[in-house]
Design a protein around this motif. Structure first.
Motif, PDB file in Angstrom:
ATOM      1  N   HIS A 631       0.952  -1.139  -0.001  1.00  0.00           N
ATOM      2  CA  HIS A 631       0.045   0.036  -0.047  1.00  0.00           C
ATOM      3  C   HIS A 631       0.842   1.064   0.051  1.00  0.00           C
ATOM      4  CE1 HIS A 631      -3.658  -2.453   0.868  1.00  0.00           C
ATOM      5  NE2 HIS A 631      -4.100  -1.704   0.274  1.00  0.00           N
ATOM      6  N   LEU A 632       2.384   1.129  -0.047  1.00  0.00           N
ATOM      7  CA  LEU A 632       2.953   2.365  -0.236  1.00  0.00           C
ATOM      8  C   LEU A 632       2.958   2.810  -1.740  1.00  0.00           C
ATOM      9  CD1 LEU A 632       6.236   0.893   1.660  1.00  0.00           C
ATOM     10  CD2 LEU A 632       4.791   2.898   2.379  1.00  0.00           C
ATOM     11  N   LYS A 633       2.721   4.151  -2.071  1.00  0.00           N
ATOM     12  CA  LYS A 633       2.580   4.831  -2.998  1.00  0.00           C
ATOM     13  C   LYS A 633       3.495   5.699  -3.516  1.00  0.00           C
ATOM     14  CE  LYS A 633      -2.397   4.403  -2.847  1.00  0.00           C
ATOM     15  NZ  LYS A 633      -3.715   5.153  -2.858  1.00  0.00           N
ATOM     16  N   PRO A 634       4.545   5.652  -4.504  1.00  0.00           N
ATOM     17  CA  PRO A 634       5.416   6.660  -5.137  1.00  0.00           C
ATOM     18  C   PRO A 634       4.883   8.026  -4.842  1.00  0.00           C
ATOM     19  CG  PRO A 634       5.518   4.740  -6.559  1.00  0.00           C
ATOM     20  CD  PRO A 634       4.311   4.512  -5.764  1.00  0.00           C
ATOM     21  N   GLY A 635       5.636   9.063  -4.544  1.00  0.00           N
ATOM     22  CA  GLY A 635       5.234  10.338  -4.573  1.00  0.00           C
ATOM     23  C   GLY A 635       4.457  10.563  -3.479  1.00  0.00           C
ATOM     24  N   THR A 636       4.476   9.840  -2.298  1.00  0.00           N
ATOM     25  CA  THR A 636       3.626  10.312  -1.171  1.00  0.00           C
ATOM     26  C   THR A 636       4.832  10.977  -0.116  1.00  0.00           C
ATOM     27  OG1 THR A 636       2.214   8.540  -1.805  1.00  0.00           O
ATOM     28  CG2 THR A 636       2.182   9.457   0.658  1.00  0.00           C
ATOM     29  N   ASP A 637       4.333  11.983   0.398  1.00  0.00           N
ATOM     30  CA  ASP A 637       5.000  12.558   1.472  1.00  0.00           C
ATOM     31  C   ASP A 637       4.494  11.865   2.788  1.00  0.00           C
ATOM     32  OD1 ASP A 637       6.364  14.196   3.523  1.00  0.00           O
ATOM     33  OD2 ASP A 637       5.347  15.859   2.984  1.00  0.00           O
ATOM     34  N   TYR A 638       5.409  10.960   3.200  1.00  0.00           N
ATOM     35  CA  TYR A 638       4.937   9.936   4.409  1.00  0.00           C
ATOM     36  C   TYR A 638       5.848  10.588   5.858  1.00  0.00           C
ATOM     37  CZ  TYR A 638       3.613   6.244   1.493  1.00  0.00           C
ATOM     38  OH  TYR A 638       2.931   5.521   0.619  1.00  0.00           O
ATOM     39  N   PRO A 639       5.177  10.328   6.849  1.00  0.00           N
ATOM     40  CA  PRO A 639       5.603  10.734   8.066  1.00  0.00           C
ATOM     41  C   PRO A 639       6.902  10.306   8.244  1.00  0.00           C
ATOM     42  CG  PRO A 639       3.568   9.753   8.318  1.00  0.00           C
ATOM     43  CD  PRO A 639       4.009   9.450   6.966  1.00  0.00           C
ATOM     44  N   ALA A 640       7.956  10.850   9.318  1.00  0.00           N
ATOM     45  CA  ALA A 640       9.248  10.140   9.793  1.00  0.00           C
ATOM     46  C   ALA A 640       8.825   8.969  10.212  1.00  0.00           C
ATOM     47  CB  ALA A 640       9.769  10.964  10.663  1.00  0.00           C
ATOM     48  N   MET A 641       9.813   7.738  10.129  1.00  0.00           N
ATOM     49  CA  MET A 641       9.436   6.543  10.411  1.00  0.00           C
ATOM     50  C   MET A 641      10.786   5.940  11.069  1.00  0.00           C
ATOM     51  SD  MET A 641       6.345   5.694   9.391  1.00  0.00           S
ATOM     52  CE  MET A 641       6.330   3.940   9.470  1.00  0.00           C
ATOM     53  N   LEU A 642      10.524   5.132  12.053  1.00  0.00           N
ATOM     54  CA  LEU A 642      11.592   4.309  12.845  1.00  0.00           C
ATOM     55  C   LEU A 642      11.355   2.893  12.495  1.00  0.00           C
ATOM     56  CD1 LEU A 642      14.229   3.599  14.430  1.00  0.00           C
ATOM     57  CD2 LEU A 642      13.152   4.248  16.504  1.00  0.00           C
ATOM     58  N   ILE A 643      11.668   1.999  11.639  1.00  0.00           N
ATOM     59  CA  ILE A 643      11.405   0.778  11.477  1.00  0.00           C
ATOM     60  C   ILE A 643      12.566  -0.152  11.796  1.00  0.00           C
ATOM     61  CG2 ILE A 643      10.721  -0.719   9.356  1.00  0.00           C
ATOM     62  CD1 ILE A 643      10.206   2.103   7.775  1.00  0.00           C
ATOM     63  N   THR A 644      12.101  -1.187  12.660  1.00  0.00           N
ATOM     64  CA  THR A 644      13.219  -2.100  13.227  1.00  0.00           C
ATOM     65  C   THR A 644      12.757  -3.435  12.735  1.00  0.00           C
ATOM     66  OG1 THR A 644      11.926  -2.526  15.165  1.00  0.00           O
ATOM     67  CG2 THR A 644      13.228  -0.520  15.253  1.00  0.00           C
ATOM     68  N   ALA A 645      13.916  -4.095  13.043  1.00  0.00           N
ATOM     69  CA  ALA A 645      13.861  -5.709  12.688  1.00  0.00           C
ATOM     70  C   ALA A 645      15.233  -6.539  13.561  1.00  0.00           C
ATOM     71  CB  ALA A 645      14.389  -5.966  11.012  1.00  0.00           C
TER      72      ALA A 645
END
Length: 721
Positions: A631-645
């Protein structure tokens, strides 16, 4: 975890963030197209699923180095780390995994201030002298790994104890066996779990993983149950249930067989363990082999809990009772069809647990997901007694030594009430505070309030929401606010106390917990309303909560963040991808971000009862709808993200969050940082030591506060990667 710097960096085309730090190169796309039921689905980062590819690992390490550099440059991170540490260490001891044997011996894990991990202790009775029993710091001291205790299982007599340890959060257990004096038996069992001691106390059943490799898709399929005799090598263990037995009993390869010996009935019970909360079980005599299993409970019986006394089994069930009821059956004929209702369904309270003592049944309920109650039903009585708890509880837990003993302990807590453990006396109707360590004071709690509200969701359903904040905060729409929730498996996020959460609120942040559908706060129907094709309700409930907070003047989109872990990553990812305008930052922690590909992971197939399978065309649609990656779309202004693994994560394989991070970095049109932080020495959550735990949460809270513009969390002069 050591901070490692690698010479080979993706620095060909570095993008500068406004704060001046340098971000690693975006991973190149290589599109693979799958077709499901006529629907073509492009997957541009399939190559990241190969965790043996040096290019993949290099990219992950570069991102981890960049994320750590940036996070360590936030001015308030060290201060909130130290504050959390002071609050945690204010307790004389953190005690967990308490086991009390029939002879009243206590075995438990305790961590005291200054220690990184807990050690195992023993005491004879509540007032007995405490002695150190086993120190995992001394186990395999030369291999450079950190081993933590995950389970303690004494036998019925209390003279032998099975202790499970695992390295670096891998959940690959090593089972050690001790006598009651702390002397270890020579054998160490690998990958052994679900231990159940037999009546004689010299042998036990256990289930065994198929592989040490957390990326092995066959790791949990067709697992076997073994019988181990203490003092013998694991290679001599007898196979009690294996692949050939699955079809004979109707157990699926996705279900995990667990054999438990029941001292109450002197029989063996076979459980088909699954994420499905409905118990599926069989029973067999303890005599002879274990070939002839008689069905005991079916999934259709909708039983989620079992308690036993010397003559009856008590089932917690939602069969024709959406908020659960308690039924009883005679042990000589324990099939569910013979059940008689003992405690009826309530329209306002949900029964959450039941235990049995010599005097009767105790059970807990919860109302609106946030108010806990405890009841006692003496044997021979028809009407239960509601216990007057020492203080209003958000959560209540009950433990006992079993049906032959009167002792029952009730532990209660709330958002602003630390856990307290009480011994209840049914004859005197009194509570005696029995802490296992010195009580601690948190005067900071005097400045907090916790309120419960109902929020109208997208379809008109009212969702209970907990809100915790400093009582002096002005509702001017300018307060940093953080949403946290889970919403899966029917698990409830009841009010709990945590010194770590307390530290967050001390910076005038508002903690908001929407009790979203998919959890169990409002019964089975609430769970099913956030399961499979109904999963969108989970993140839409969170979105509705965010809108409520804005409309009520708590906060605004530039001040609001959202985080959650594991299956809660679905909630975070889809709330962000559906409404990126609502949040300034998000943090899916070891999250399930690519659900369409979940069945290609070791833990994926066993989770199909909760999320669905791509083998079913309708359930595929549900999986695609909850797939944050797609559901990610190119050209979108996304919030800041901290993604962990976590590289050793056996539950959510590291490439799931990796793919989400890579695509978001590619698709993001704005300037907000998209950080991807892999713990290469950790597992599901990466938390092993106290320092690692506090570092993870100080990273999280510092990042969210920084993005919300909190004056105490600013980016210092950055250190270049």
């Amino acid at each position: 975890m050591k901070i490692r710097f690698f010479l080979l960096l993706f620095i060909i085309s570095l993008s500068a963030l406004p704060q001046g730090t340098l971000q690693p190169d975006v991973f190149p796309q290589r599109i693979v197209t799958d077709t499901f039921y006529g629907i073509p689905l492009e997957d541009p980062y399939r190559q990241l699923e190969n965790l043996n590819d040096p290019n993949v690992i290099t990219w992950m390490k570069n991102n981890a180095n960049h994320a750590k550099t940036l996070l360590n440059s936030i001015s308030g991170k060290k201060a909130i780390f130290n504050y959390m540490k002071e609050l945690v260490n204010r307790r004389a001891a953190a005690i967990s995994n308490v086991n009390i044997t029939d002879n009243n011996t206590y075995y438990y894990i305790k961590r005291i201030p200054g220690e990184e991990i807990g050690r195992m202790y023993k005491r004879n009775g509540y007032d007995g002298e405490e002695v150190l029993f086993f120190d995992p710091n001394t186990y395999k001291i030369d291999d450079g790994k950190t081993y933590t205790i995950s389970s303690i299982v004494p036998n019925i007599q209390g003279d032998k104890i099975a202790v499970s340890v695992a390295a670096n959060g891998s959940e690959n257990p090593e089972l050690l066996i001790f006598n009651s004096q702390g002397e270890q038996f020579p054998e160490v069992l690998e990958l052994a779990r679900a231990v159940s001691w037999l009546k004689g106390g010299d042998a036990f059943y256990y289930n065994k993983f198929n592989s040490f490799d957390v990326t092995d898709v066959d790791r949990k399929l067709y697992t076997s149950v073994y019988l181990h005799k203490v003092g013998t090598d694991q290679s001599l263990d007898t196979v009690c249930f294996s692949k050939d037995d699955y079809s004979n009993t109707g157990i699926s390869k996705l279900e995990i067989p667990v054999i438990l010996y029941s001292k109450e009935v002197n029989k063996n019970v076979l459980y088909a363990s699954s994420v499905d909360k409905n118990i599926k079980a069989y029973i067999a005599s303890t005599e002879g082999d274990l070939v002839h299993w008689t069905p005991l409970l079916k999934r259709e019986d909708k039983v989620t809990g079992v308690a036993l006394d010397s003559s009856h089994a008590y089932y917690l069930t939602y069969h024709n009772a959406p908020n659960f009821k308690i039924v009883k059956v005679p042990l000589d004929n324990p099939e569910f069809k013979n059940a008689q209702t003992l405690v009826a369904h309530s329209d306002s309270e949900i029964i959450t647990n039941v235990v049995v003592t010599r005097d009767g049944l105790y059970y807990t309920t919860v109302e609106n997901g946030v108010e806990a109650k405890v009841y006692f039903l003496p044997y021979g009585k028809e009407s239960p007694i509601q216990l007057e708890l020492p203080f209003t509880a958000g959560q209540a837990g009950i433990s006992s030594k079993g049906h032959a003993f009167s002792e029952v302990w009730i532990t209660i807590s709330g958002w602003t009430s630390p856990n307290k453990r009480f011994l209840y006396d049914p004859k005197q109707n009194t509570f005696t505070h029995q802490p296992l360590s010195t009580p601690v004071a948190y005067p900071e709690l005097d400045n907090l309030i916790a309120k419960e509200v109902l929020v109208k969701s997208h379809d008109g359903v009212m969702v209970p929401v907990s809100i915790v904040h400093n009582k002096d905060i002005e509702m001017n729409g300018q307060n940093p606010s953080v949403l946290y929730s889970y919403g899966a498996y029917g698990n409830s996020t009841g009010p709990f106390f945590s010194p770590i959460i307390l530290a967050f609120t001390m910076y005038n942040g508002i903690l908001v917990v929407p009790h979203v559908r998919g959890g169990g706060e409002l019964g089975d129907a609430w769970h099913k309303a956030g399961q499979k094709l109904n999963k969108p309700n989970t993140w839409k409930d969170a979105i509705a909560t965010a809108e409520y907070l804005i409309n009520e003047g708590y906060t605004n989109p530039k001040k609001m963040s959202i985080f959650g872990g594991s299956a809660g990553g679905i909630l975070v990812g889809r709330a962000i991808t559906e409404r990126p305008d609502l949040f300034v930052a998000g943090a899916p922690m070891v999250g399930a971000m690519n659900t369409v590909r979940m069945e290609e992971t070791p833990n994926g197939p066993v989770n199909t009862p909760e999320f669905g399978t791509v083998k079913n065309p309708e359930e595929f649609k549900g999986l695609l709808e909850m797939d944050s990656y797609h559901h990610l779309k190119p050209g979108t202004d996304y919030p800041a993200m901290l993604i962990t693994a976590g590289m050793n994560d056996p539950r959510v394989i590291a490439w799931q969050p990796a793919k989400f991070a890579a695509k978001m970095q590619h698709d993001n049109s704005g300037d907000s940082p998209i950080l991807f932080l892999t713990n290469f020495e950790g597992g599901h959550g990466g938390r092993t030591t106290l320092t690692q735990t506090l570092d993870e949460f100080s990273n999280l809270f510092a990042f969210l506060y920084w993005q919300s513009g909190h004056p105490e969390f600013k980016l210092n002069k950055p250190i270049k990667d």
